[in-house]
Each structure stands twice: as C-alpha cells, then as structure tokens.
Design a protein around this motif. Structure first.
Motif, mmCIF file in Angstrom:
data_model
loop_
_atom_site.group_PDB
_atom_site.id
_atom_site.type_symbol
_atom_site.label_atom_id
_atom_site.label_comp_id
_atom_site.label_asym_id
_atom_site.label_seq_id
_atom_site.Cartn_x
_atom_site.Cartn_y
_atom_site.Cartn_z
ATOM 1 N N ALA A 4 -15.821 -0.798 44.087
ATOM 2 C CA ALA A 4 -15.650 0.492 43.421
ATOM 3 C C ALA A 4 -14.211 0.670 42.947
ATOM 4 O O ALA A 4 -13.965 1.148 41.826
ATOM 5 C CB ALA A 4 -16.056 1.626 44.361
ATOM 6 N N VAL A 5 -13.257 0.276 43.778
ATOM 7 C CA VAL A 5 -11.845 0.386 43.396
ATOM 8 C C VAL A 5 -11.556 -0.518 42.206
ATOM 9 O O VAL A 5 -10.889 -0.110 41.245
ATOM 10 C CB VAL A 5 -10.932 0.027 44.585
ATOM 11 C CG1 VAL A 5 -9.472 -0.095 44.114
ATOM 12 C CG2 VAL A 5 -11.035 1.079 45.672
ATOM 13 N N ARG A 6 -12.062 -1.754 42.240
ATOM 14 C CA ARG A 6 -11.820 -2.692 41.138
ATOM 15 C C ARG A 6 -12.389 -2.157 39.828
ATOM 16 O O ARG A 6 -11.717 -2.181 38.787
ATOM 17 C CB ARG A 6 -12.453 -4.050 41.461
ATOM 18 C CG ARG A 6 -12.148 -5.117 40.423
ATOM 19 C CD ARG A 6 -12.924 -6.408 40.651
ATOM 20 N NE ARG A 6 -14.332 -6.299 40.249
ATOM 21 C CZ ARG A 6 -15.341 -6.220 41.097
ATOM 22 N NH1 ARG A 6 -15.143 -6.246 42.402
ATOM 23 N NH2 ARG A 6 -16.593 -6.118 40.648
ATOM 24 N N ILE A 7 -13.616 -1.665 39.875
ATOM 25 C CA ILE A 7 -14.253 -1.151 38.665
ATOM 26 C C ILE A 7 -13.541 0.103 38.163
ATOM 27 O O ILE A 7 -13.364 0.286 36.946
ATOM 28 C CB ILE A 7 -15.744 -0.875 38.911
ATOM 29 C CG1 ILE A 7 -16.488 -2.184 39.181
ATOM 30 C CG2 ILE A 7 -16.372 -0.156 37.725
ATOM 31 C CD1 ILE A 7 -16.405 -3.186 38.049
ATOM 32 N N LEU A 8 -13.106 0.964 39.061
ATOM 33 C CA LEU A 8 -12.374 2.167 38.650
ATOM 34 C C LEU A 8 -11.073 1.778 37.949
ATOM 35 O O LEU A 8 -10.735 2.329 36.888
ATOM 36 C CB LEU A 8 -12.074 3.048 39.863
ATOM 37 C CG LEU A 8 -11.281 4.329 39.569
ATOM 38 C CD1 LEU A 8 -12.053 5.259 38.632
ATOM 39 C CD2 LEU A 8 -10.930 5.050 40.873
ATOM 40 N N ASP A 114 -17.655 11.952 41.521
ATOM 41 C CA ASP A 114 -17.292 12.646 40.277
ATOM 42 C C ASP A 114 -16.027 12.077 39.650
ATOM 43 O O ASP A 114 -15.176 12.815 39.137
ATOM 44 C CB ASP A 114 -17.128 14.152 40.534
ATOM 45 C CG ASP A 114 -18.439 14.815 40.915
ATOM 46 O OD1 ASP A 114 -19.491 14.398 40.397
ATOM 47 O OD2 ASP A 114 -18.412 15.749 41.747
ATOM 48 N N LEU A 115 -15.931 10.755 39.669
ATOM 49 C CA LEU A 115 -14.807 10.066 39.046
ATOM 50 C C LEU A 115 -15.201 9.435 37.715
ATOM 51 O O LEU A 115 -14.388 9.344 36.797
ATOM 52 C CB LEU A 115 -14.269 8.976 39.977
ATOM 53 C CG LEU A 115 -13.882 9.413 41.396
ATOM 54 C CD1 LEU A 115 -13.401 8.203 42.201
ATOM 55 C CD2 LEU A 115 -12.831 10.515 41.380
ATOM 56 N N GLY A 138 -11.015 10.877 38.003
ATOM 57 C CA GLY A 138 -10.944 9.431 38.162
ATOM 58 C C GLY A 138 -9.559 8.902 37.868
ATOM 59 O O GLY A 138 -9.038 8.041 38.593
ATOM 60 N N ARG A 139 -8.957 9.387 36.796
ATOM 61 C CA ARG A 139 -7.591 8.958 36.471
ATOM 62 C C ARG A 139 -6.608 9.414 37.540
ATOM 63 O O ARG A 139 -5.682 8.669 37.906
ATOM 64 C CB ARG A 139 -7.202 9.500 35.096
ATOM 65 C CG ARG A 139 -5.818 9.090 34.639
ATOM 66 C CD ARG A 139 -5.778 8.925 33.128
ATOM 67 N NE ARG A 139 -6.478 7.717 32.681
ATOM 68 C CZ ARG A 139 -6.769 7.486 31.401
ATOM 69 N NH1 ARG A 139 -6.439 8.367 30.463
ATOM 70 N NH2 ARG A 139 -7.374 6.367 31.061
ATOM 71 N N ASP A 140 -6.814 10.612 38.071
ATOM 72 C CA ASP A 140 -5.955 11.095 39.162
ATOM 73 C C ASP A 140 -6.099 10.211 40.397
ATOM 74 O O ASP A 140 -5.114 9.925 41.089
ATOM 75 C CB ASP A 140 -6.310 12.541 39.522
ATOM 76 C CG ASP A 140 -5.971 13.524 38.410
ATOM 77 O OD1 ASP A 140 -5.171 13.164 37.520
ATOM 78 O OD2 ASP A 140 -6.506 14.653 38.439
ATOM 79 N N MET A 141 -7.329 9.759 40.650
ATOM 80 C CA MET A 141 -7.554 8.888 41.803
ATOM 81 C C MET A 141 -6.860 7.546 41.622
ATOM 82 O O MET A 141 -6.309 6.983 42.575
ATOM 83 C CB MET A 141 -9.058 8.681 42.013
ATOM 84 C CG MET A 141 -9.399 7.769 43.193
ATOM 85 S SD MET A 141 -8.763 8.372 44.779
ATOM 86 C CE MET A 141 -9.837 9.820 45.004
ATOM 87 N N VAL A 142 -6.875 7.026 40.405
ATOM 88 C CA VAL A 142 -6.168 5.776 40.132
ATOM 89 C C VAL A 142 -4.689 5.927 40.445
ATOM 90 O O VAL A 142 -4.069 5.054 41.082
ATOM 91 C CB VAL A 142 -6.368 5.350 38.662
ATOM 92 C CG1 VAL A 142 -5.406 4.218 38.295
ATOM 93 C CG2 VAL A 142 -7.800 4.905 38.432
#
Length: 216
Positions: A4-8, A114-115, A138-142
C-alpha cells in the motif's frame, strides 16, 4: 501494508493534474489532486519499481540510444553495483498483457483510508479504463511518511525515477517497451518474470570497457 505504501508513493509521483470534467458531480473526488489513468500504466510503472534490474537495463537503453548522458549511466551503475537488484526485487507474474500483479489488497487499504479513489469507465462486465485519483489526504500522508519514516523514502525516490523514465509514453508504449526484453517476452503466462541482473551487469561492464578504450 508495504504494498500500500509503495503504490501510494507511486501514484503520488505518477499522477497527472485532475481535469475538472473528471470530478464534476462526484462528491468523493472534490479533494482530488491528481490522477493516474489506466491500470495498465500503473502496473507497468510498478514493474520497474519492483524490478531494479529491468529499470537499470532501461537506463542503459536510454544511455546508448541517446547522447550518452553520464547521468543515466551513473543511475544504472548505482543500481547494478549494489545488491539492490537482489534485495529490492519483488517479481511480478507474466500474463497476456505483460507483467501483472493483483493490486486490489493494496488499493483497498488506500481506498478505505480515503487516500485514493478508484473510478472505472465502461459498463458492468466491460470496463474500458480504470483511473486512480489521489486525494489531498493521500498527498498529506505521503508527506507524513517522508517526514516520519525515512527508510520508506526509497519508494518515493524510485517512483520519481521511474516516472521520469516513462515521461511522454503512454501505457501501450510502456508495455511494448517492456516486451522488448527477451526474458520478459518469453516468460510463460502465469510464471514470475525472471531477473536479468547478471545480464544487465555484464552489459554495464561492456559499456565501461568501451569508455575506457575511448579514453586511452
């Protein structure tokens, strides 16, 4: 979770600007900040992230077919002179349309958080295109991952390199480009695509030899 981290990280780097027509009348997309169009493109980019030996080989292709940019040779060298092709390799299966891996589990994690939002075009039983929208969350999580987990920065940096390599090429062009590699092309359907690390390292050695000859 690692998938999930890689794909995000990959979607964040690969996302194109959102078209207003994409998000009109779709409440779930009102905070969308980018979109990766087609599952094929996402899969092809992910293949190079997951297979550093194939990525290095493509960098050597661009080096030899272009103006011999030393930066390209340096990037390939950094990969092939390290254990990255062995330690970072995450092989994919070969199917009818090339490298493929079911990303549903990873994407479901991102969707439930919800990313990322997935949208399909077509009709039931006949999907013609799947798009992946990156939301602001999602961008904030990155950004949070980059700040709090520096060990995961590799995914972001590698995704950026892969996206740069694929710049200006559509999903079909990327698929055709990957099919040029003999090991990729001849892998039977349903079998994992083998490593080309040894061949890529031999190729790098030959290029270095030519450079040394020219400098004598």
């Amino acid at each position: 979770m690692q998938d999930a981290v890689r794909i995000l990280m990959l979607i964040d780097r690969a996302a194109d600007p959102v078209d207003e027509l994409d998000i009109a009348d779709d409440p779930a997309l009102q905070t969308a900040v980018g979109v990766v169009r087609t599952q094929v493109r996402l899969q092809k980019l992910d293949f190079w992230v997951r297979n550093p030996d194939y990525l290095a080989n493509e960098l050597l292709n661009d080096y030899e077919s272009g103006d011999h940019d030393p930066a390209l040779l340096g990037l390939a060298t950094d990969i092939l002179d390290s254990e990255e092709p062995e330690l970072r390799r995450y092989p994919m299966l070969r199917y009818l349309f090339g490298a493929y891996e079911d990303l549903e589990d990873a994407l479901s994690v991102l969707r439930h958080a919800d990313l990322v939002v997935r949208r399909k075009k077509g009709r039931p039983g006949h999907v013609v295109q799947t798009n992946y929208f990156l939301l602001q969350a999602g961008r904030d999580m990155v950004e949070k991952i980059r700040a709090d987990f520096p060990d995961l920065m590799w995914y972001s940096a590698r995704s950026a390199l892969v996206v740069e390599l694929a710049a200006g090429q559509g999903a079909t062009q990327l698929k055709d480009r990957q099919y040029i590699v003999e090991e990729y092309l001849t892998t039977p359907n349903g079998v994992r695509i083998p490593s080309i690390a040894d061949r890529a390292r031999q190729r790098l050695a030959e290029i270095r030899g030519k450079i040394e000859e020219q400098q004598v």
